[in-house]
Design an enzyme around this catalytic site. Structure first.
Site, short mmCIF file in Angstrom:
data_model
loop_
_atom_site.label_atom_id
_atom_site.label_comp_id
_atom_site.label_asym_id
_atom_site.label_seq_id
_atom_site.Cartn_x
_atom_site.Cartn_y
_atom_site.Cartn_z
N SER A 127 -1.57 15.76 2.64
CA SER A 127 -0.21 16.19 2.99
C SER A 127 -0.18 17.17 4.16
O SER A 127 -0.95 18.13 4.21
CB SER A 127 0.45 16.86 1.77
OG SER A 127 1.71 17.38 2.16
N LYS A 185 7.96 10.56 -7.21
CA LYS A 185 9.34 10.50 -6.69
C LYS A 185 10.33 9.89 -7.69
O LYS A 185 11.48 10.30 -7.75
CB LYS A 185 9.38 9.71 -5.38
CG LYS A 185 8.78 10.49 -4.21
CD LYS A 185 8.92 9.70 -2.92
CE LYS A 185 8.55 10.54 -1.72
NZ LYS A 185 8.90 9.90 -0.45
N ASP A 221 14.65 11.98 3.05
CA ASP A 221 14.00 11.02 3.96
C ASP A 221 15.01 10.34 4.90
O ASP A 221 14.72 10.14 6.08
CB ASP A 221 13.25 9.95 3.16
CG ASP A 221 11.96 10.48 2.56
OD1 ASP A 221 11.39 11.45 3.12
OD2 ASP A 221 11.51 9.95 1.53
N ALA A 234 9.95 3.72 1.77
CA ALA A 234 10.47 4.27 3.02
C ALA A 234 11.64 3.42 3.52
O ALA A 234 12.63 3.94 4.05
CB ALA A 234 9.35 4.30 4.06
P1 ATR Z 1 6.25 2.95 1.30
O1 ATR Z 1 6.73 3.54 0.03
O2 ATR Z 1 5.52 3.93 2.19
O3 ATR Z 1 7.29 2.20 2.06
P2 ATR Z 1 5.12 0.61 0.02
O4 ATR Z 1 6.15 0.68 -1.02
O5 ATR Z 1 3.73 0.35 -0.39
O6 ATR Z 1 5.07 1.94 0.88
O7 ATR Z 1 5.57 -0.46 1.11
C1 ATR Z 1 4.74 -0.88 2.13
C2 ATR Z 1 5.46 -1.94 2.96
O8 ATR Z 1 4.55 -2.43 3.92
C3 ATR Z 1 5.91 -3.14 2.13
O9 ATR Z 1 7.08 -3.67 2.71
C4 ATR Z 1 4.74 -4.10 2.31
O10 ATR Z 1 5.07 -5.45 2.11
P3 ATR Z 1 5.03 -6.08 0.62
O11 ATR Z 1 6.31 -5.65 -0.04
O12 ATR Z 1 4.95 -7.54 0.85
O13 ATR Z 1 3.80 -5.51 -0.05
C5 ATR Z 1 4.42 -3.85 3.76
N1 ATR Z 1 3.06 -4.27 4.13
C6 ATR Z 1 1.90 -3.66 3.84
N2 ATR Z 1 0.86 -4.34 4.36
C7 ATR Z 1 1.38 -5.44 4.99
C8 ATR Z 1 0.82 -6.56 5.73
N3 ATR Z 1 -0.50 -6.67 5.92
N4 ATR Z 1 1.68 -7.46 6.25
C9 ATR Z 1 3.02 -7.35 6.06
N5 ATR Z 1 3.60 -6.33 5.38
C10 ATR Z 1 2.79 -5.39 4.85
#
Ligand code: ATR
Length: 281
Positions: A17, A68, A104, A133
């Site tokens: 963090s 969260k 956020d 996010a």
């Molecule tokens: P955060 O809370 O930080 O947004 P998260 O909930 O893990 O993190 O979301 C990560 C995002 O990145 C998701 O939209 C994920 O897609 P999936 O819902 O299909 O998992 C996307 N993401 C991560 N790696 C990816 C990849 N290699 N290609 C496309 N999308 C990816």
């Protein structure tokens, strides 16, 4: 004299963090006698932390993964943004009640207000990704007046859940649809982890973006992601994601320490030099 106010960022793990750096910089800058510390809190210890806040041990704090949603469920009241987003990242006490807020969406919008003038004039946004996010960013875009938000995600079901949460202005698409959606997008936002150090790049052909289109990323390591670099090369105005991290911290600081802090170049420089030293190791 009352004890100096104390605030925390609680997560599990918490080592990465940057929040202590940001808040310590503001405490020093404004000569405020306060403390902000990172605490590692396992999920089963989280309720005890809330007991400590209600007992006055802490003025409040930030919560991050994996707390969260638990903070959302256990707060006595929530602000409007937390309700819309379904997650809490900031806790404070008001009239003896534990309030959960979400900063956020504020952080996303404040960053663009500062560094991407004209972003509020867009009508259609393309949001890549449908994670936590993304939820905050869709809320911010609706608040800013966007009339249409297209979400493209690798897992369609997550995009559909998000779209259903926010109503008719928000539409869900497969990841592959992004290439076609670019031609109608005034603002393109990467909310996935693609492009982050150690992750594959986000590769999109931005050549069909409308005149005046803009792009921003939530990834800030590196500051200029491959996505932002190709957006700039295609003539889009761009804004990096570091400011979202800095701005989302400000409302909490104001609640706990009594002064709304400034996000400026000096603060950016402090965090950038820390990021550079960590990633040089
Ligand atoms: P955060 O809370 O930080 O947004 P998260 O909930 O893990 O993190 O979301 C990560 C995002 O990145 C998701 O939209 C994920 O897609 P999936 O819902 O299909 O998992 C996307 N993401 C991560 N790696 C990816 C990849 N290699 N290609 C496309 N999308 C990816």
């Amino acid at each position: 004299m009352a004890d100096a106010p104390r605030a925390f960022v609680a997560g599990h793990p918490i080592g990465h963090s940057r929040s202590p750096l940001i808040h310590s910089e503001w405490l020093t800058r404004y000569g405020i006698d306060g403390v902000y510390s990172a605490i590692d809190v396992a999920p089963h210890d989280f309720p005890a932390l809330l007991v400590d806040i209600r007992a006055g041990k802490w003025a409040g704090g930030n919560v991050t993964i994996p707390h969260k949603e638990a903070a959302f469920e256990r707060a006595d009241n929530r602000d409007e943004a937390a309700d819309a987003i379904g997650a809490v990242n900031t806790l404070w006490v008001e009239n003896g009640k534990l309030i959960g807020g979400n900063t956020d969406a504020y952080g996303f919008a404040a960053n663009l207000d500062q560094r991407l003038s004209g972003w509020r004039d867009g009508e259609t946004a393309l949001v890549l990704g449908a994670g936590g996010a993304s939820r905050a960013i869709v809320h911010a875009l609706l608040e800013a007046g966007y009339r249409r938000i297209d979400i493209a995600n690798r897992t369609l079901a997550r995009a559909e859940q998000l779209a259903a949460r926010f109503g008719e202005k928000v539409a869900a698409h497969y990841w592959n649809a992004a290439d076609d959606l670019i031609s109608s997008a005034n603002l393109i936002v990467n909310t996935t982890s693609l492009g982050m150090v150690g992750q594959p790049p986000l590769e999109l052909d931005l050549g069909s973006a409308p005149v005046g289109a803009m792009a921003t990323d939530i990834v800030y390591v590196p500051l200029e992601t491959p996505f932002l670099r190709s957006a700039a090369a295609a003539g889009l105005k761009t804004c990096d994601g570091l400011g979202m991290l800095l701005h989302q911290a400000a409302p909490g600081f104001a609640r706990w320490f009594g002064r709304f802090p400034e996000v400026d170049e000096d603060l950016r420089a402090v965090v950038l030099s820390d990021l550079a030293s960590v990633h040089a190791r």
